[in-house]
Design a protein around this motif. Structure first.
Motif, mmCIF file in Angstrom:
data_model
loop_
_atom_site.group_PDB
_atom_site.id
_atom_site.type_symbol
_atom_site.label_atom_id
_atom_site.label_comp_id
_atom_site.label_asym_id
_atom_site.label_seq_id
_atom_site.Cartn_x
_atom_site.Cartn_y
_atom_site.Cartn_z
ATOM 1 N N CYS A 133 0.711 -1.412 -0.262
ATOM 2 C CA CYS A 133 0.317 -0.104 0.181
ATOM 3 C C CYS A 133 1.247 1.281 -0.075
ATOM 4 C CB CYS A 133 -0.677 -0.144 1.520
ATOM 5 S SG CYS A 133 -2.073 1.345 1.231
ATOM 6 N N LEU A 147 4.722 -0.674 -1.592
ATOM 7 C CA LEU A 147 3.697 -0.265 -1.859
ATOM 8 C C LEU A 147 4.777 -0.917 -3.358
ATOM 9 C CD1 LEU A 147 0.801 -0.624 -4.225
ATOM 10 C CD2 LEU A 147 1.824 1.477 -5.172
ATOM 11 N N GLY A 194 -4.287 -2.511 0.134
ATOM 12 C CA GLY A 194 -4.345 -1.367 -0.888
ATOM 13 C C GLY A 194 -5.432 -0.374 -1.020
ATOM 14 N N GLU A 195 -5.239 0.144 -2.067
ATOM 15 C CA GLU A 195 -6.017 1.337 -2.199
ATOM 16 C C GLU A 195 -6.849 1.428 -3.234
ATOM 17 O OE1 GLU A 195 -8.756 3.758 -3.084
ATOM 18 O OE2 GLU A 195 -7.907 4.346 -0.722
#
Length: 391
Positions: A133, A147, A194-195
């Motif tokens: 992330c 990420l 995650g987004e």
């Protein structure tokens, strides 16, 4: 009462795709039509897409030879040109409360985590959209992992398919599915690693496949996408996906939210709320869910509760109060039960539903904010051990 033991099964299910062949899983209907059109008569393309689609997403078939309403020659052509490939389940952990956590390996050797939460007569699958992330929310264990990359649509849909495999939920021939019968996997939340709105196109395509009535057939109100506040993509979500929306809110002032949810420095509370006020109008959906993790002495005062009531004015909303799920080295502590109840009372008296979430899967680090891949966790542990030893 004796607590059920935690179990961990190591699964070795080979799902490697043949080199160079495209994967049918994750293609939208339009993409599949384009792929099949290369060797299918034009008048038959739509029919062939429907047939293959149902085999993949209604019946859960992974072998072209099992697609018995297609001619043998056509099945051979499919097998020569495509694969049906899912990610690989590395480990499966089962919590004392029945929650299941899957460690899933995807292309490149990367890993993500997916969590299934059973409830009476239903079940929710929490799926990931990125490896790691980029948001670094300070209360979130997942956010401490950097990420690596976005997941593809195939890897997003693949999590749903793997969970249905494990639950034994693909229907037998002649047996219906969908809203007509009970579903072990009845809801999806994009609240894993995650987004989602930083991987919009793949998330959109994956959810379109999941929502398709001739396949997995989960309606848009069965899917909730959680964002930390990527404002430019919120309107797109309404227009192109139309699912329910949840927001990782967690603070009532920009000063506090800047620390807890650093994306707030780019799109502050006022900007985010302006975008959210338009979302129900665009989708005609139910209320927006505001997720609010309860952190002792940080965001849990009566003053915070009253400010939150004021901020929600004009937004059809409910507030999920989340007791902080602690993890090793976490900089925060969970608010007391009395403090959480007092906070909830203020919201309820103002007319906002404010359920207090029951933590699930804490014993296997599967609760909200705790997801972090096993290899990354082990790597960090080795570094810490070496540091402690002075190496």
């Amino acid at each position: 009462m004796t607590q059920a033991p935690i179990t961990q099964d190591v699964l070795t299910i080979p799902r490697a795709a043949a080199a160079g062949l495209p994967n049918l899983v994750g293609l939208t209907r339009a993409q599949m039509a384009g792929a099949l059109a290369e060797f299918t008569p034009p008048k038959q393309v739509k029919m062939r897409v429907n047939q293959v689609w149902q085999w993949l997403y209604h019946w859960g078939v992974r072998d072209f030879d099992a697609m018995t309403n297609l001619a043998k020659g056509y099945r051979a052509e499919l097998a020569a040109r495509f694969v049906i490939a899912l990610p690989e389940v590395m480990t499966r952990q089962v919590s004392a409360d029945g929650t299941r956590k899957y460690l899933i390996r995807i292309a490149g050797g990367h890993e993500v985590e997916t969590v299934y939460i059973p409830e009476e007569g239903r079940g929710t699958l929490c799926i990931s959209s990125q490896v790691g992330c980029t948001l670094t929310c300070s209360f979130c264990h997942t956010g401490t992992q950097k990420l690596v990359r976005n997941l593809t649509a195939a890897e997003i849909v693949g999590q749903v398919m793997l969970a249905r495999d494990d639950l034994g939920e693909w229907p037998e021939p002649g047996v219906g599915t969908g809203e007509a019968g009970p579903r072990l996997l009845s809801n999806i939340v994009l609240m894993g690693m995650g987004e989602p709105l930083y991987n919009f196109e793949n998330v959109r395509d994956g959810m379109k496949i999941v929502m398709d009535n001739e396949g997995i057939a989960l309606g848009r109100r069965r899917i909730t996408l959680s964002t930390s506040g990527v404002v430019p993509e919120i309107a797109r979500t309404a227009e192109e996906i139309g699912c329910l929306l949840a927001v990782s809110f967690h603070a009532t002032t920009d000063a506090v939210r800047d620390v807890l949810v650093p994306i707030n420095k780019r799109w502050n509370i006022e900007t985010l709320l302006d975008a959210l006020r338009e979302y129900p109008k665009a989708t005609n959906s139910e209320r927006i869910t505001f997720e609010y993790v309860m952190l002792d002495g940080v965001n849990d005062t009566d003053a915070d509760a009253h400010r939150l009531v004021g901020l929600l004015d004009g937004i059809p909303a409910k507030v999920n109060l989340i007791p902080f799920n602690e993890w090793p080295g976490a900089p925060y502590k969970r608010s007391s039960n009395n403090r959480i109840r007092a906070f909830a009372t203020i919201l309820m008296q103002a007319g906002y539903a404010s359920p207090i979430r029951t933590p699930r899967g804490e014993d296997i680090m599967a609760a909200c904010g705790q997801l972090k891949s096993e290899t990354e966790r082990a790597r960090k542990s080795r570094r810490e051990i070496a540091a402690e030893a002075g190496l």
